[in-house]
Scaffold this motif. Structure first.
Motif, short mmCIF file in Angstrom:
data_model
loop_
_atom_site.label_atom_id
_atom_site.label_comp_id
_atom_site.label_asym_id
_atom_site.label_seq_id
_atom_site.Cartn_x
_atom_site.Cartn_y
_atom_site.Cartn_z
N ASN A 173 0.83 -1.20 0.00
CA ASN A 173 0.00 0.00 0.00
C ASN A 173 0.87 1.25 0.00
OD1 ASN A 173 -2.36 -1.55 0.14
ND2 ASN A 173 -2.30 -1.61 2.37
N GLY A 174 0.52 2.19 -0.85
CA GLY A 174 1.25 3.46 -0.89
C GLY A 174 2.47 3.47 -1.77
N SER A 175 2.81 2.33 -2.38
CA SER A 175 4.00 2.31 -3.25
C SER A 175 3.72 3.10 -4.53
CB SER A 175 4.39 0.88 -3.58
OG SER A 175 3.37 0.24 -4.32
N GLU A 210 13.33 12.18 -5.47
CA GLU A 210 13.78 12.97 -6.61
C GLU A 210 12.73 13.97 -7.08
OE1 GLU A 210 15.80 10.64 -9.63
OE2 GLU A 210 16.02 9.00 -8.22
N GLY A 211 11.92 14.46 -6.18
CA GLY A 211 11.06 15.58 -6.51
C GLY A 211 9.71 15.28 -7.11
N GLY A 212 9.10 14.14 -6.80
CA GLY A 212 7.76 13.86 -7.27
C GLY A 212 7.72 13.26 -8.66
N LYS A 216 -0.63 10.64 -16.38
CA LYS A 216 -1.03 10.56 -14.98
C LYS A 216 -2.48 10.12 -14.86
CE LYS A 216 -0.84 13.07 -10.60
NZ LYS A 216 -2.20 12.66 -10.17
N ALA A 217 -3.34 10.59 -15.76
CA ALA A 217 -4.75 10.19 -15.73
C ALA A 217 -4.89 8.69 -15.97
CB ALA A 217 -5.53 10.97 -16.78
N LYS A 218 -4.11 8.17 -16.90
CA LYS A 218 -4.15 6.73 -17.19
C LYS A 218 -3.58 5.93 -16.02
CE LYS A 218 -3.81 7.37 -22.19
NZ LYS A 218 -2.99 7.22 -23.41
N LEU A 219 -2.50 6.44 -15.43
CA LEU A 219 -1.89 5.74 -14.31
C LEU A 219 -2.81 5.74 -13.10
CD1 LEU A 219 0.65 4.24 -13.53
CD2 LEU A 219 1.70 6.41 -12.88
N ASN A 264 5.35 10.18 -7.90
CA ASN A 264 5.66 10.31 -6.46
C ASN A 264 6.98 9.68 -6.06
OD1 ASN A 264 3.16 11.59 -6.09
ND2 ASN A 264 2.12 9.64 -5.82
N ARG A 265 8.02 9.93 -6.85
CA ARG A 265 9.36 9.50 -6.43
C ARG A 265 9.88 10.54 -5.43
NH1 ARG A 265 12.34 5.71 -8.77
NH2 ARG A 265 14.26 6.84 -8.37
#
Length: 457
Positions: free
Chosen positions: A379-381, A399-401, A429-432, A395-396
């Motif tokens: 969860n949250g990965s 390294e800045g999102g 991002k919408a697809k992800l 959300n890395r």
């Protein structure tokens, strides 16, 4: 010139159609040689400056070598889960190393129903040890063999011997499918003198390797390793893989089944790190010098060095010989539907993430129908995706999102172009987000202190 191009295109299309028709009529044998933690550039034919892999190089010259092939997970079990089930590992609400495929159909289930004799030899990691028995996932034979008794031959000699015995016993009226899943080059890499001696002349010249490799050299030295000796150890382990591939290919030729046997060689994900995070280093960690070429990252990371692996396939008369496919984007998520198509299996599970890429295996070039996704089940990965040449990391934190890379220009993922392409980021991002919304909201895993250690892992 225009007429010539059209004729060439027609010939290519004819070749693919003929291969598909022939495949449907022939149920080919399938031999799947799967390495553990082998890096994208650990083979001579993939650019390693020192590796000796003549048998695997021969396989590549007799078949097609793919340069943009991906795994479904960046550790051992998720990678195997995705290829066996045709589903992204994150779709499973229970960790498959602990619980198995939770009743999901495996490619070997389908092949078994199609009349194949099925066998699995070597590393398991598809559920608890108790599942590694006849009948699991449609497998007729399962032998979770550990390290070889004769250490001088390398740790997977016994695995290969058992698989060869299976092939000999089942060459005949019905086709066979066999997994040969070795342990090289998983930690710890420590080879016998006979294998290391093959590389005694090696003196590591750091400039022979890409910038992405330099931190591993630094870490090797930091924990007391000697670059030359550590490299000899690692290359000796890779060489043992090649020796086993040589035995396997010679057996196929001796049995006279080369023309009707698909041979596939690959790795479950990228090379392991030298120093593993907060755990520090362990004995033999300095020998973990797997190489991903210009690709950044490795095992445990969704960067290209962790997800892109060598992939070689030979099937005379069907898969073009001597071809290097640098254009098509393929994945082990496609393993089930592709083999099902080739074997003439018409009914697939209701839910499946992969697509039939047999036309690509047979020499065609095209865009993927769907993007590729990666996410651990925790969860949250952070999820990751690739569509076309774009790779999006969400959300890395380190390294800045959000990060966006154009892999056609930057395969090492060194230049984040998210700010320059906001529309691409928004679309991907919408697809992800839509994909992650389909995934289970909870995740079950057995705590380490409450489960038995599985030696085959």
């Amino acid at each position: 010139m225009k007429v010539r191009m059209n004729v060439t295109g027609m010939i290519a299309v004819y070749f693919v159609i003929a291969a598909v028709v022939s495949a449907a009529e022939t149920r080919p044998n399938i031999v799947f040689f799967f390495c553990d933690d082998l890096g994208y550039a650990d083979l001579s034919c993939y650019g390693h400056p020192y590796a000796k892999t003549p048998a695997i190089d021969q396989l590549a010259s007799e078949g097609t070598r793919f340069e943009q092939h991906y795994v479904t997970g960046v550790t051992c079990n998720p990678s195997r889960t995705g290829l066996m089930s045709g589903l992204y590992p994150a779709r499973f609400p229970k960790y498959c190393a602990d619980f198995g495929l939770s009743g999901r159909t495996a490619i070997t289930d389908l092949l078994k129903k199609r009349g194949y004799k099925t066998g699995h030899f070597g590393k398991w990691h598809m559920g608890p040890d108790s599942m590694a028995e006849n009948g699991t996932y449609g497998l007729d034979v399962v032998e979770t063999i550990g390290k070889s008794k004769d250490k001088s031959a390398g740790r997977d000699d016994d695995v290969t011997t058992a698989a060869i015995d299976f092939i000999k016993a089942n060459t005949g009226s019905q086709p066979f499918y066999v997994n040969i899943w070795g342990h090289s080059t998983h930690f710890p890499v420590t080879v016998p003198p006979e294998l290391a001696a093959e590389f005694m002349e090696i003196k590591v010249k750091r400039s022979d390797f890409a910038p992405t490799m330099q931190h591993k050299f630094d870490e090797c030295i930091q924990i007391g390793g000697d670059l030359d000796d550590s490299m000899r150890q690692y290359l000796g382990d890779v060489y043992s893989i090649d020796r086993n591939m040589d035995r396997l290919l010679k057996t196929i030729d001796e049995l006279g089944i080369r023309d009707n046997t698909i041979v596939v060689f690959s790795s479950d994900h990228g090379p392991a790190p030298v120093i593993l995070g907060k755990k520090g280093h362990r004995e033999f960690s300095n020998n973990m010098l797997g190489y991903a070429g210009q690709l950044r990252g490795g095992k445990h990371e969704e960067l290209e060095g962790g997800t892109r692996v060598p992939f070689i396939i030979r099937w005379p008369g069907h898969v073009p010989a001597g071809r290097v496919d640098s254009q098509n984007v393929t994945s082990f998520i496609d393993w089930m539907p592709t083999l099902a198509s080739i074997a003439g299996i018409n009914e697939l599970p209701e839910q499946i993430d992969g697509e039939d890429i047999s036309d690509i295996w047979f020499g065609q070039s095209r865009e993927r129908e769907n993007p590729l996704y990666w996410k651990t089940s925790s969860n949250g990965s952070a999820p990751v995706m690739r569509e076309g040449n774009w790779k999006l990391h969400q959300n890395r934190k380190k390294e800045g999102g959000v990060q966006l890379y154009d892999l056609s220009k930057d395969p090492s993922e060194s230049n984040n172009v998210a700010d320059q392409h906001p529309d691409v980021v928004k679309d991907l991002k919408a697809k992800l987000d839509a994909w992650t919304a389909e995934l289970p909201k909870s995740y079950e895993k057995i705590p380490d202190d409450k489960k038995k250690k599985n030696k085959s892992h």
